[in-house]
Design a protein around this motif. Structure first.
Motif, PDB file in Angstrom:
ATOM      1  N   MET A 268     -56.807  33.121 -38.250  1.00 17.03           N
ATOM      2  CA  MET A 268     -56.201  32.509 -39.423  1.00 17.03           C
ATOM      3  C   MET A 268     -55.758  33.606 -40.384  1.00 17.03           C
ATOM      4  O   MET A 268     -56.343  34.680 -40.422  1.00 17.03           O
ATOM      5  N   ARG A 269     -54.745  33.281 -41.171  1.00 13.76           N
ATOM      6  CA  ARG A 269     -54.245  34.194 -42.189  1.00 13.76           C
ATOM      7  C   ARG A 269     -53.993  33.391 -43.459  1.00 13.76           C
ATOM      8  O   ARG A 269     -53.542  32.260 -43.406  1.00 13.76           O
ATOM      9  N   ILE A 270     -54.259  34.014 -44.592  1.00  6.68           N
ATOM     10  CA  ILE A 270     -54.091  33.360 -45.892  1.00  6.68           C
ATOM     11  C   ILE A 270     -53.137  34.190 -46.750  1.00  6.68           C
ATOM     12  O   ILE A 270     -53.217  35.415 -46.767  1.00  6.68           O
ATOM     13  N   GLY A 271     -52.251  33.502 -47.456  1.00  5.49           N
ATOM     14  CA  GLY A 271     -51.348  34.167 -48.390  1.00  5.49           C
ATOM     15  C   GLY A 271     -51.282  33.399 -49.686  1.00  5.49           C
ATOM     16  O   GLY A 271     -51.552  32.193 -49.720  1.00  5.49           O
ATOM     17  N   GLN A 272     -50.931  34.101 -50.757  1.00  6.22           N
ATOM     18  CA  GLN A 272     -50.766  33.442 -52.052  1.00  6.22           C
ATOM     19  C   GLN A 272     -49.431  33.873 -52.646  1.00  6.22           C
ATOM     20  O   GLN A 272     -48.911  34.936 -52.334  1.00  6.22           O
ATOM     21  N   GLY A 273     -48.878  32.993 -53.474  1.00  3.50           N
ATOM     22  CA  GLY A 273     -47.592  33.287 -54.091  1.00  3.50           C
ATOM     23  C   GLY A 273     -47.537  32.764 -55.508  1.00  3.50           C
ATOM     24  O   GLY A 273     -48.289  31.859 -55.885  1.00  3.50           O
ATOM     25  N   PHE A 274     -46.637  33.345 -56.287  1.00  3.43           N
ATOM     26  CA  PHE A 274     -46.445  32.956 -57.680  1.00  3.43           C
ATOM     27  C   PHE A 274     -44.970  33.116 -58.004  1.00  3.43           C
ATOM     28  O   PHE A 274     -44.326  34.058 -57.538  1.00  3.43           O
ATOM     29  N   ASP A 275     -44.429  32.201 -58.795  1.00  9.22           N
ATOM     30  CA  ASP A 275     -43.047  32.324 -59.247  1.00  9.22           C
ATOM     31  C   ASP A 275     -42.918  31.734 -60.641  1.00  9.22           C
ATOM     32  O   ASP A 275     -43.694  30.851 -61.025  1.00  9.22           O
ATOM     33  N   VAL A 276     -41.953  32.231 -61.373  1.00 11.78           N
ATOM     34  CA  VAL A 276     -41.708  31.782 -62.739  1.00 11.78           C
ATOM     35  C   VAL A 276     -40.214  31.862 -63.032  1.00 11.78           C
ATOM     36  O   VAL A 276     -39.529  32.750 -62.504  1.00 11.78           O
ATOM     37  N   HIS A 277     -39.724  30.916 -63.803  1.00 12.59           N
ATOM     38  CA  HIS A 277     -38.344  30.960 -64.271  1.00 12.59           C
ATOM     39  C   HIS A 277     -38.299  30.452 -65.702  1.00 12.59           C
ATOM     40  O   HIS A 277     -39.004  29.502 -66.066  1.00 12.59           O
ATOM     41  N   ALA A 278     -37.447  31.080 -66.491  1.00 22.05           N
ATOM     42  CA  ALA A 278     -37.217  30.644 -67.867  1.00 22.05           C
ATOM     43  C   ALA A 278     -36.322  29.413 -67.852  1.00 22.05           C
ATOM     44  O   ALA A 278     -35.468  29.255 -66.975  1.00 22.05           O
ATOM     45  N   PHE A 279     -36.531  28.537 -68.826  1.00 22.17           N
ATOM     46  CA  PHE A 279     -35.623  27.405 -68.983  1.00 22.17           C
ATOM     47  C   PHE A 279     -34.315  27.896 -69.599  1.00 22.17           C
ATOM     48  O   PHE A 279     -34.288  28.859 -70.366  1.00 22.17           O
ATOM     49  N   GLY A 280     -33.239  27.222 -69.237  1.00 17.05           N
ATOM     50  CA  GLY A 280     -31.912  27.528 -69.758  1.00 17.05           C
ATOM     51  C   GLY A 280     -31.105  26.250 -69.806  1.00 17.05           C
ATOM     52  O   GLY A 280     -31.654  25.149 -69.742  1.00 17.05           O
ATOM     53  N   PRO A 281     -29.792  26.399 -69.884  1.00 19.88           N
ATOM     54  CA  PRO A 281     -28.936  25.214 -69.940  1.00 19.88           C
ATOM     55  C   PRO A 281     -29.062  24.365 -68.677  1.00 19.88           C
ATOM     56  O   PRO A 281     -29.267  24.885 -67.583  1.00 19.88           O
ATOM     57  N   GLY A 282     -28.941  23.060 -68.847  1.00 20.12           N
ATOM     58  CA  GLY A 282     -28.970  22.152 -67.708  1.00 20.12           C
ATOM     59  C   GLY A 282     -29.663  20.857 -68.048  1.00 20.12           C
ATOM     60  O   GLY A 282     -30.193  20.682 -69.146  1.00 20.12           O
ATOM     61  N   ASP A 283     -29.674  19.963 -67.085  1.00 19.11           N
ATOM     62  CA  ASP A 283     -30.270  18.642 -67.300  1.00 19.11           C
ATOM     63  C   ASP A 283     -31.285  18.271 -66.228  1.00 19.11           C
ATOM     64  O   ASP A 283     -31.699  17.127 -66.117  1.00 19.11           O
ATOM     65  N   HIS A 284     -31.673  19.269 -65.390  1.00 19.55           N
ATOM     66  CA  HIS A 284     -32.678  19.022 -64.357  1.00 19.55           C
ATOM     67  C   HIS A 284     -33.243  20.353 -63.859  1.00 19.55           C
ATOM     68  O   HIS A 284     -32.647  21.410 -64.080  1.00 19.55           O
ATOM     69  N   VAL A 285     -34.384  20.272 -63.211  1.00 20.60           N
ATOM     70  CA  VAL A 285     -34.943  21.404 -62.477  1.00 20.60           C
ATOM     71  C   VAL A 285     -35.167  20.948 -61.045  1.00 20.60           C
ATOM     72  O   VAL A 285     -35.382  19.761 -60.787  1.00 20.60           O
ATOM     73  N   VAL A 286     -35.096  21.880 -60.120  1.00 21.42           N
ATOM     74  CA  VAL A 286     -35.374  21.575 -58.718  1.00 21.42           C
ATOM     75  C   VAL A 286     -36.794  22.039 -58.437  1.00 21.42           C
ATOM     76  O   VAL A 286     -37.134  23.201 -58.661  1.00 21.42           O
TER      77      VAL A 286
END
Length: 159
Positions: free
Chosen positions: A1-19
Motif C-alpha cells: 500500500m502507498r499513501i499520499g496527501q495533497g493540498f490546494d488553494v485558490h483565491a476568489f475572483g470574478p465569477g458566479d460559480h466555483v468548480v
C-alpha cells in the motif's frame, strides 16, 4: 500500500460559480486559476501523485503551458488514474476536505463523489468529500479564497 496527501488553494475572483469535484457550484465569486481552479481535484491529484512518488500536479500540468488554460481538472484526475494503473496500483480510498466558509459543499457532495469515482474507476464508497469552515479565521474565514486537502490510499492491483 502507498499513501499520499495533497493540498490546494485558490483565491476568489470574478465569477458566479466555483468548480468543486467536477461540479459547478453556484457562488458569489469564481476563483483565480490557470485551469478551472477545482481545489478538490487538484488536492486529490497531488495526493495520488504523492503516493506514486511522481511529483505534483504542477509537474504534470504546468501553469506555464497554455494548453492547460481553463482546462477541466477532470482531465488531470483521469491522467492520475492512468498513472496509478500503469504503475500497478488501484485506489483503496480517498478522503477530501474542502475548507471554506462558503459555498456550502454538503448539498453537492454526493454529485462530487460520483464524478470522482467515475474518473478514478472505483466505486463511490471509496471516495469521501466533506467540508469544514475555519471559524472565520485566516483567508478562508475572511472569504478570500477556498482550500482543500486530500489523502489517498493506493493498493497493488490484484489483477
Amino acid at each position: 500500500m502507498r499513501i499520499g496527501q495533497g493540498f490546494d488553494v485558490h483565491a476568489f475572483g470574478p465569477g458566479d460559480h466555483v468548480v468543486l469535484g467536477g461540479v459547478s457550484v453556484p457562488h458569489t465569486h469564481g476563483v483565480v486559476a490557470h485551469s478551472d481552479g477545482d481545489v478538490v481535484i487538484h488536492a486529490l491529484c497531488d495526493a495520488l501523485l504523492g503516493a506514486l512518488a511522481l511529483g505534483d500536479i504542477g509537474v504534470h500540468f504546468p501553469p506555464s503551458d497554455e494548453r492547460w488554460r481553463g482546462a477541466d481538472s477532470r482531465v488531470f484526475l483521469r491522467h492520475c488514474r492512468e498513472l496509478m494503473r500503469s504503475h500497478g496500483y488501484v485506489l483503496g480510498n480517498a478522503d477530501v476536505t474542502v475548507i471554506a466558509e462558503r459555498p456550502k459543499v454538503g448539498p453537492h457532495a454526493a454529485a462530487m463523489r460520483a464524478l470522482l469515482a467515475e474518473d478514478l474507476g472505483c466505486t463511490i464508497d471509496a471516495v469521501s468529500v466533506k467540508a469544514t469552515t475555519s471559524e472565520r479565521l485566516g483567508f478562508t474565514g475572511r472569504g478570500e479564497g477556498i482550500a482543500a486537502m486530500a489523502v489517498a490510499l493506493l493498493r497493488r492491483d490484484p489483477a
